[in-house]
Design a protein around this motif. Sequence first.
Motif, short mmCIF file in Angstrom:
data_model
loop_
_atom_site.label_atom_id
_atom_site.label_comp_id
_atom_site.label_asym_id
_atom_site.label_seq_id
_atom_site.Cartn_x
_atom_site.Cartn_y
_atom_site.Cartn_z
N GLU A 111 49.34 45.33 38.72
CA GLU A 111 48.28 45.46 37.61
C GLU A 111 47.88 44.17 37.25
OE1 GLU A 111 51.44 48.15 37.58
OE2 GLU A 111 51.74 46.00 37.42
N GLY A 112 48.16 42.91 37.50
CA GLY A 112 47.41 41.65 37.41
C GLY A 112 46.49 41.57 38.60
N ARG A 113 46.77 41.91 39.84
CA ARG A 113 45.90 42.01 41.00
C ARG A 113 44.69 42.81 40.48
NH1 ARG A 113 50.54 41.33 43.54
NH2 ARG A 113 50.38 43.70 44.37
N GLU A 114 45.04 44.07 40.17
CA GLU A 114 43.74 45.02 40.06
C GLU A 114 43.16 44.45 38.81
OE1 GLU A 114 45.91 48.63 39.03
OE2 GLU A 114 46.38 49.09 41.36
N LEU A 115 43.50 43.92 37.80
CA LEU A 115 42.70 43.54 36.51
C LEU A 115 41.99 42.40 36.96
CD1 LEU A 115 41.88 43.57 33.44
CD2 LEU A 115 43.88 41.98 33.30
N ALA A 116 42.38 41.39 37.85
CA ALA A 116 41.48 40.18 38.17
C ALA A 116 40.29 40.76 39.38
CB ALA A 116 42.57 39.27 39.24
N LYS A 117 40.44 41.83 40.17
CA LYS A 117 39.57 42.41 40.81
C LYS A 117 38.57 43.02 39.78
CE LYS A 117 38.81 45.52 44.50
NZ LYS A 117 37.43 46.28 43.95
N VAL A 118 38.86 43.85 38.89
CA VAL A 118 37.72 44.47 37.95
C VAL A 118 37.22 43.40 37.25
CG1 VAL A 118 37.72 45.59 35.93
CG2 VAL A 118 39.18 46.50 37.62
N LEU A 119 37.69 42.37 36.58
CA LEU A 119 37.09 41.23 35.81
C LEU A 119 36.12 40.41 36.59
CD1 LEU A 119 39.77 40.16 33.22
CD2 LEU A 119 37.98 41.53 32.86
N ALA A 120 36.60 40.21 38.08
CA ALA A 120 35.79 39.27 38.72
C ALA A 120 34.58 39.85 39.19
CB ALA A 120 36.77 38.91 40.23
N GLU A 121 34.20 40.91 38.98
CA GLU A 121 32.91 41.82 39.21
C GLU A 121 32.11 41.88 37.93
OE1 GLU A 121 34.48 45.71 40.30
OE2 GLU A 121 34.98 45.14 42.28
N GLN A 122 32.52 41.26 36.85
CA GLN A 122 31.87 41.31 35.51
C GLN A 122 31.13 39.60 35.47
OE1 GLN A 122 31.68 43.87 33.65
NE2 GLN A 122 33.06 44.79 34.92
N PRO A 123 29.71 39.88 35.06
CA PRO A 123 28.97 38.75 35.01
C PRO A 123 29.48 37.55 33.94
CG PRO A 123 27.58 40.68 33.96
CD PRO A 123 29.06 41.17 34.54
N ASP A 124 29.47 36.41 33.84
CA ASP A 124 29.92 35.62 32.70
C ASP A 124 31.40 35.68 32.66
OD1 ASP A 124 27.37 34.67 32.96
OD2 ASP A 124 26.79 36.35 31.27
N VAL A 125 32.21 36.12 33.44
CA VAL A 125 33.52 35.96 33.14
C VAL A 125 34.30 35.29 34.53
CG1 VAL A 125 35.69 37.34 33.28
CG2 VAL A 125 33.54 38.26 32.20
N SER A 126 34.82 34.37 34.22
CA SER A 126 35.67 33.47 34.98
C SER A 126 37.18 33.70 34.97
CB SER A 126 35.33 31.97 34.58
OG SER A 126 36.21 31.27 35.51
N VAL A 127 37.83 34.08 36.01
CA VAL A 127 39.29 34.75 36.01
C VAL A 127 40.28 33.67 36.87
CG1 VAL A 127 40.80 36.59 36.73
CG2 VAL A 127 38.60 36.87 36.21
N LEU A 128 41.11 33.30 36.33
CA LEU A 128 42.30 32.28 36.69
C LEU A 128 43.47 33.10 36.71
CD1 LEU A 128 43.46 29.76 37.87
CD2 LEU A 128 43.57 28.92 35.61
N SER A 129 44.23 33.54 37.74
CA SER A 129 45.38 34.22 37.92
C SER A 129 46.55 33.22 37.95
CB SER A 129 45.52 35.30 38.92
OG SER A 129 44.59 36.22 38.64
N SER A 130 47.51 33.22 37.42
CA SER A 130 48.79 32.25 37.44
C SER A 130 50.05 33.06 37.97
CB SER A 130 49.15 31.50 35.90
OG SER A 130 50.12 30.78 36.36
N LEU A 131 50.48 32.57 39.10
CA LEU A 131 51.66 33.28 39.80
C LEU A 131 52.98 32.28 39.60
CD1 LEU A 131 50.09 34.51 43.00
CD2 LEU A 131 49.99 35.64 40.66
N ALA A 132 53.95 32.68 39.41
CA ALA A 132 55.26 31.69 39.16
C ALA A 132 55.74 31.26 40.26
CB ALA A 132 56.43 32.65 38.81
N GLY A 133 55.35 31.55 41.50
CA GLY A 133 55.59 30.93 42.73
C GLY A 133 57.03 31.29 43.15
N ALA A 134 57.88 32.41 42.55
CA ALA A 134 59.16 32.65 43.01
C ALA A 134 59.28 33.33 44.41
CB ALA A 134 59.74 33.65 41.83
N VAL A 135 58.00 33.91 44.69
CA VAL A 135 58.03 34.63 45.85
C VAL A 135 57.36 34.04 47.06
CG1 VAL A 135 57.47 36.78 47.15
CG2 VAL A 135 58.18 36.67 44.67
N PRO A 136 57.99 33.66 48.33
CA PRO A 136 57.27 33.21 49.19
C PRO A 136 55.94 33.96 49.73
CG PRO A 136 59.27 33.95 50.13
CD PRO A 136 59.16 34.17 48.49
#
Length: 249
Positions: A13-38
């Motif tokens: 869901e987080g990846r899908e939301l990032a994709k949708v928002l990245a396509e919007q003008p004047d929106v900057s998206v930063l996704s944060s991952l915990a780093g628990a999975v290689p």
Amino acid sequence: MTLRVLILGGTTEGRELAKVLAEQPDVSVLSSLAGAVPKPRLPVGQVRIGGFGGVDGLRAALAEIDVVVDATHPFAQGMSANAAAACATPLPDGRRIPLLRLERPAWPVEDGWHLAATHEQAAELAADLGKRPFVTVGRNELARYLPALGGCAVLARMVQAPDLVAPDAWRIITSRGPYTFDGDLAIMREHGTDVLVTKNSGGHFTRPKMDVARELGIPCVVVERPHPADGVETVSDVDEAAAWVLRQR
């Protein structure tokens, strides 16, 4: 002005939301991952990996953020609590950061399920129901199953191998979904699984094992989800989450 969005992700869901928002003008998206999975599946846009250092560290990071969406795993209780706490009070500049919880729906309870409030309770239930459990609760919780299931022939599946030393009778397999009905059927038959232990994560990636258990008449021990943080608006649909974010402009 550009709307700066922080997605606490690591989920589909987080990846899908990032994709949708990245396509919007004047929106900057930063996704944060915990780093628990290689080698995690990375979303589009900017990505940071690793923890923030608790509530104070997250609050400091929010100085460069306008909106937060908590799209972490339904059982990532610590991160969700930190997000709620960090966004609950105004920042030094006076801004209060809006927070939304994006959480996939839970699986509806079915006949043959045995619900557990904790992993310890799940382990005890599994020990009463069978001797060859298939345990899929993640690496971080596996040690909690040792007291009750240490003498059973456990098959445990997870993305990354656990830190604990497993008993000789246990078999650990590492793999990453999505899984299939036929694949899980083969694994459970080969192991002689007589009880399935899992968390109510919801979604489609890990659902097949539940369908296999139902087909074979195998009881399921299901750890219930933790209660959500009080006062945090929650949605289960990516498009609904995107619309909420865009209303914050």
